[in-house]
Scaffold this motif. Structure first.
Motif, PDB file in Angstrom:
ATOM      1  N   LEU A  49      15.467   8.732 -35.931  1.00 47.97           N
ATOM      2  CA  LEU A  49      15.912   7.642 -36.792  1.00 47.97           C
ATOM      3  C   LEU A  49      15.570   6.320 -36.126  1.00 47.97           C
ATOM      4  O   LEU A  49      15.968   6.059 -34.991  1.00 47.97           O
ATOM      5  N   LEU A  50      14.847   5.474 -36.843  1.00 49.86           N
ATOM      6  CA  LEU A  50      14.522   4.127 -36.381  1.00 49.86           C
ATOM      7  C   LEU A  50      15.335   3.152 -37.222  1.00 49.86           C
ATOM      8  O   LEU A  50      15.107   3.010 -38.416  1.00 49.86           O
ATOM      9  N   LEU A  51      16.330   2.527 -36.585  1.00 45.40           N
ATOM     10  CA  LEU A  51      17.134   1.538 -37.295  1.00 45.40           C
ATOM     11  C   LEU A  51      16.353   0.238 -37.315  1.00 45.40           C
ATOM     12  O   LEU A  51      16.243  -0.457 -36.307  1.00 45.40           O
ATOM     13  N   SER A  52      15.783  -0.067 -38.466  1.00 47.90           N
ATOM     14  CA  SER A  52      14.817  -1.157 -38.540  1.00 47.90           C
ATOM     15  C   SER A  52      15.501  -2.515 -38.554  1.00 47.90           C
ATOM     16  O   SER A  52      16.596  -2.671 -39.094  1.00 47.90           O
ATOM     17  N   PRO A  53      14.858  -3.515 -37.974  1.00 49.42           N
ATOM     18  CA  PRO A  53      15.435  -4.857 -37.917  1.00 49.42           C
ATOM     19  C   PRO A  53      15.395  -5.529 -39.276  1.00 49.42           C
ATOM     20  O   PRO A  53      14.600  -5.168 -40.142  1.00 49.42           O
ATOM     21  N   PRO A  54      16.262  -6.545 -39.478  1.00 54.11           N
ATOM     22  CA  PRO A  54      16.295  -7.232 -40.778  1.00 54.11           C
ATOM     23  C   PRO A  54      15.041  -8.051 -41.060  1.00 54.11           C
ATOM     24  O   PRO A  54      14.854  -8.536 -42.152  1.00 54.11           O
ATOM     25  N   GLY A  55      14.162  -8.216 -40.074  1.00 51.37           N
ATOM     26  CA  GLY A  55      12.960  -9.012 -40.270  1.00 51.37           C
ATOM     27  C   GLY A  55      11.968  -8.415 -41.245  1.00 51.37           C
ATOM     28  O   GLY A  55      11.076  -9.112 -41.717  1.00 51.37           O
ATOM     29  N   LEU A  56      12.091  -7.123 -41.561  1.00 58.92           N
ATOM     30  CA  LEU A  56      11.194  -6.498 -42.539  1.00 58.92           C
ATOM     31  C   LEU A  56      11.649  -6.883 -43.941  1.00 58.92           C
ATOM     32  O   LEU A  56      12.299  -6.125 -44.642  1.00 58.92           O
ATOM     33  N   SER A  57      11.304  -8.081 -44.340  1.00 58.64           N
ATOM     34  CA  SER A  57      11.871  -8.645 -45.569  1.00 58.64           C
ATOM     35  C   SER A  57      10.936  -8.598 -46.762  1.00 58.64           C
ATOM     36  O   SER A  57      11.311  -9.014 -47.850  1.00 58.64           O
ATOM     37  N   ASP A  58       9.703  -8.108 -46.579  1.00 64.22           N
ATOM     38  CA  ASP A  58       8.797  -8.027 -47.724  1.00 64.22           C
ATOM     39  C   ASP A  58       8.055  -6.696 -47.693  1.00 64.22           C
ATOM     40  O   ASP A  58       8.035  -5.992 -46.681  1.00 64.22           O
ATOM     41  N   ALA A  59       7.452  -6.374 -48.818  1.00 67.84           N
ATOM     42  CA  ALA A  59       6.797  -5.069 -48.965  1.00 67.84           C
ATOM     43  C   ALA A  59       5.669  -4.890 -47.962  1.00 67.84           C
ATOM     44  O   ALA A  59       5.493  -3.816 -47.397  1.00 67.84           O
ATOM     45  N   MET A  69      11.496  -6.906 -53.774  1.00 61.98           N
ATOM     46  CA  MET A  69      10.718  -6.288 -52.706  1.00 61.98           C
ATOM     47  C   MET A  69      10.558  -4.794 -52.929  1.00 61.98           C
ATOM     48  O   MET A  69       9.482  -4.225 -52.712  1.00 61.98           O
ATOM     49  N   LEU A  70      11.620  -4.124 -53.388  1.00 59.18           N
ATOM     50  CA  LEU A  70      11.553  -2.683 -53.634  1.00 59.18           C
ATOM     51  C   LEU A  70      10.573  -2.371 -54.761  1.00 59.18           C
ATOM     52  O   LEU A  70       9.831  -1.380 -54.693  1.00 59.18           O
ATOM     53  N   ARG A  71      10.541  -3.209 -55.787  1.00 56.61           N
ATOM     54  CA  ARG A  71       9.580  -3.001 -56.878  1.00 56.61           C
ATOM     55  C   ARG A  71       8.155  -3.172 -56.378  1.00 56.61           C
ATOM     56  O   ARG A  71       7.259  -2.412 -56.749  1.00 56.61           O
TER      57      ARG A  71
END
Length: 341
Positions: free
Chosen positions: A112-122, A148-150
């Motif tokens: 499990l990689l708990l990703s940082p909040p910086g991944l804010s775009d697709a 972003m999810l779309r």
């Protein structure tokens, strides 16, 4: 004497797979199978190889191992930091979900990689997969990330979302029937004779919007008035401050539906400080059925989401995509848990 010196010297030196194979009297491919957990090795051979490896301090370099494999065997999990004040998440419900996902991943031998909040775009998410940091994403909460999810759904990136299940969305989601949850809360208010309802939550979030919509359906049918207390952040302190301020400007409601159990606790505290208590002065329903809700004073009536199933289902849906299949969204059972409020 010479043999003992050789053994001591061997243990002090770095050993490799060739050394382990020679000492265990097996082939190098057999050592590789054992260290990779292959079922094609007998239990006796597996134990012998592992004993030799442990005795000589041999450890698998998992990062190097992953580079040789087609997959990283790592899943990135994205929390909804943006919905919480200063990115601090304190709601037990989020960590219940995270624990369920972690357990389901461990069963499949996935990291499990708990990703940082910086991944804010697709594109940032796509780049992370392309850089072989992970095989796919699990998003715990849609929050304000719907655009972003779309965008991400138009790529080949495997991902699944805990949140609102919307047939119009092109991505796989797992969640409760939020609209039904709202109707169940409203129906309870009707049976208790409440006429002035308050909904607490940020309706810009899809899950919460559907809960408000379901409450309004029940309210319209019963000709009840419904006010909205819009809280920007999901933190307890933000809800408490919002509820306390709202009471200074409006007549007290006789029913409150809060977007979460944590929010319900904050409402109870703010209303108590204003001299109002549940259920004597108002009915109250929360959402999620976190463990503290049953032990709170008063015990909180709530809408249950079966989070004990959620982790396993999220992981299963994601693995289907990683393996090349199409995964369908899933709606979990949703029910009202009636307690003191």
């Amino acid at each position: 004497m010479a043999g003992k010196a050789g053994t001591t010297r061997g243990r002090s030196m770095t050993v490799n797979m060739d050394d382990i194979a020679r000492l265990a009297e097996v082939s190098k491919p057999t050592v590789s199978r054992v260290l990779n957990g292959s079922p094609l090795v007998s239990e006796a051979t597996r134990e012998r190889v592992l004993q030799v490896a442990r005795a000589h301090g041999y450890a698998v370099n998992r990062n190097a191992q992953k580079l040789r494999q087609a997959r990283t065997e790592t899943i990135a999990v994205m929390l909804d930091f943006g919905s919480h004040r200063h990115g601090r998440i304190a709601d037990p419900f989020v960590f219940e979900l995270l624990a369920g996902v972690s357990e389901a991943l461990s069963v499949r031998n996935q990291d499990l990689l708990l990703s940082p909040p910086g991944l804010s775009d697709a594109q940032a998410c796509i780049d992370l997969i392309a850089g072989r940091a992970a095989d796919g994403f699990i998003f715990l909460g849609q929050g304000g990330r719907e655009p972003m999810l779309r965008d991400l759904s138009r790529s080949a990136t495997p991902f699944v979302v805990w949140g609102a299940v919307n047939p119009e969305n092109s991505y796989c989601a797992v969640g409760s029937d939020n609209r039904l949850g709202g109707r169940l809360a409203g129906d309870l208010f009707v049976t208790r004779g409440a006429r002035r309802w308050l909904f607490v939550g940020n309706v810009e979030h899809e899950e919460i919007r559907l809960r408000h919509e379901g409450l309004r359906q029940a309210g319209d049918a019963a000709d009840a008035s419904i006010d909205l207390l819009l809280v920007e952040h999901m933190a307890y302190s933000a809800v408490y401050a919002g509820a306390a301020a709202w009471l200074t400007r409006h007549p007290a409601p006789d029913a409150v539906f809060a977007f979460s159990d944590t929010a319900a606790m904050a409402v109870i505290a703010a209303f108590r400080d204003a001299g109002l208590s549940a259920p004597d002065d108002y009915a109250l329903v929360g959402y999620n059925n976190i463990p503290p809700a049953a032990d709170f004073t008063p015990a909180i009536t709530t809408i249950e989401q079966e989070t004990h199933l959620a982790g396993a289902i999220l992981v299963e849906k994601l693995m289907q995509q990683i393996e090349g299949s199409r995964a369908k969204s899933t709606m979990l059972p949703t029910r009202l848990i009636v307690r003191d409020t």
